[in-house]
Design an enzyme around this catalytic site. Structure first.
Site, short mmCIF file in Angstrom:
data_model
loop_
_atom_site.label_atom_id
_atom_site.label_comp_id
_atom_site.label_asym_id
_atom_site.label_seq_id
_atom_site.Cartn_x
_atom_site.Cartn_y
_atom_site.Cartn_z
N GLU A 268 -6.66 -3.54 -8.25
CA GLU A 268 -6.95 -4.33 -7.03
C GLU A 268 -7.13 -5.81 -7.37
O GLU A 268 -8.05 -6.49 -6.87
CB GLU A 268 -8.20 -3.79 -6.32
CG GLU A 268 -8.11 -2.33 -5.91
CD GLU A 268 -7.21 -2.09 -4.69
OE1 GLU A 268 -6.66 -3.07 -4.13
OE2 GLU A 268 -7.07 -0.93 -4.30
N ALA A 269 -6.24 -6.31 -8.21
CA ALA A 269 -6.40 -7.67 -8.74
C ALA A 269 -6.34 -8.73 -7.65
O ALA A 269 -6.87 -9.84 -7.83
CB ALA A 269 -5.32 -7.95 -9.79
N CYS B 17 10.96 3.92 9.74
CA CYS B 17 12.40 4.19 9.63
C CYS B 17 12.80 4.92 8.36
O CYS B 17 13.94 5.34 8.24
CB CYS B 17 13.19 2.89 9.77
SG CYS B 17 13.16 1.88 8.28
N GLY C 218 2.01 3.51 -4.88
CA GLY C 218 1.68 4.19 -6.14
C GLY C 218 1.26 3.25 -7.26
O GLY C 218 1.39 3.60 -8.43
N MET D 106 0.85 -1.18 0.00
CA MET D 106 0.00 0.00 0.00
C MET D 106 0.89 1.24 0.00
O MET D 106 2.01 1.21 0.50
CB MET D 106 -0.91 -0.01 1.22
CG MET D 106 -1.91 -1.16 1.19
SD MET D 106 -3.09 -1.10 2.54
CE MET D 106 -4.04 0.36 2.09
#
Ligand SMILES: [Zn+2]
Length: 206
Positions: free
Chosen positions: A95-96, A154, A26, A23
């Protein structure tokens, strides 16, 4: 049986491109960039997404940046074959990871028909496991782009999606442990070392 094109030449070869990553990496933006580029080239484009992805409006693929391209939500992967028109040159699938297993066969059929298939999806779920049919799509693709986000702990390149709220807290969302269709407030991008699947209390059953 696949429908191979009978062009004789393979000058307009169909193929499968996969854009994957965590997530906030991009993926949808990259899918939309490729789709818009094809549209500028006057190629007919159709974009599909699973019906479950109802975060935003029903008839648009919308990235977190509010880019919009008309798209069609479909309940089953095989529905895509019914909706692809003869003149379509490029098919986008967003969103496969949420589609059923038939998405692999659908992508293969379209590619053999001479269509450029661009698939975007999460390669891993929030526990770091390969997600849905994405591993198989990655294997059969001609081209794979793996994007990274920035680790919100980080600052290193991030490959994982950290769930920071349990499905119980995510009111109104599904309780399925793998599918928490995410408003981004429930997730953070994390690197391998900062990702901790046990840190939210949602995975007790896995
Ligand atoms: Zn990190």
């Amino acid at each position: 049986m696949f429908f191979r094109n009978n062009q004789g030449s393979h000058g307009s070869l169909g193929s499968i491109e996969v854009i994957c990553g965590s997530m906030f990496s991009g993926k949808t933006e990259e899918l939309l960039r490729r789709v818009k580029r094809a549209q500028i080239g006057r190629q007919r484009v159709q974009v599909f997404k699973p019906e479950i992805d109802t975060r935003y409006s029903a008839d648009h693929v919308q990235s977190h940046d509010a880019n919009r391209v008309a798209s069609r939500p479909v309940a089953k992967a095989k529905d895509i074959l019914d909706f692809v028109e003869d003149t379509t040159r490029v098919v986008g699938i967003d969103e496969a990871q949420f589609f059923d297993d038939a998405i692999v066969d659908v992508a293969q059929k379209l590619a053999f028909r001479g269509i450029r298939v661009i698939v975007a999806g999460l390669d891993m779920d929030f526990l770091g496991r390969p997600f849905g049919s994405m591993p198989t799509l990655l294997a059969v693709a001609e081209e794979v782009t793996k994007l990274s986000a920035i680790c919100m702990v980080c600052g290193a390149p991030a490959s994982r999606s950290q769930r920071i709220a349990s499905p119980v807290e995510a009111k109104g969302k599904t309780n399925d442990e793998q599918i928490l269709v995410g408003a981004k407030e429930f997730y953070e991008a994390r690197c391998r070392f900062c990702h901790d699947p046990k840190s939210d209390n949602a995975n007790a059953t896995s």
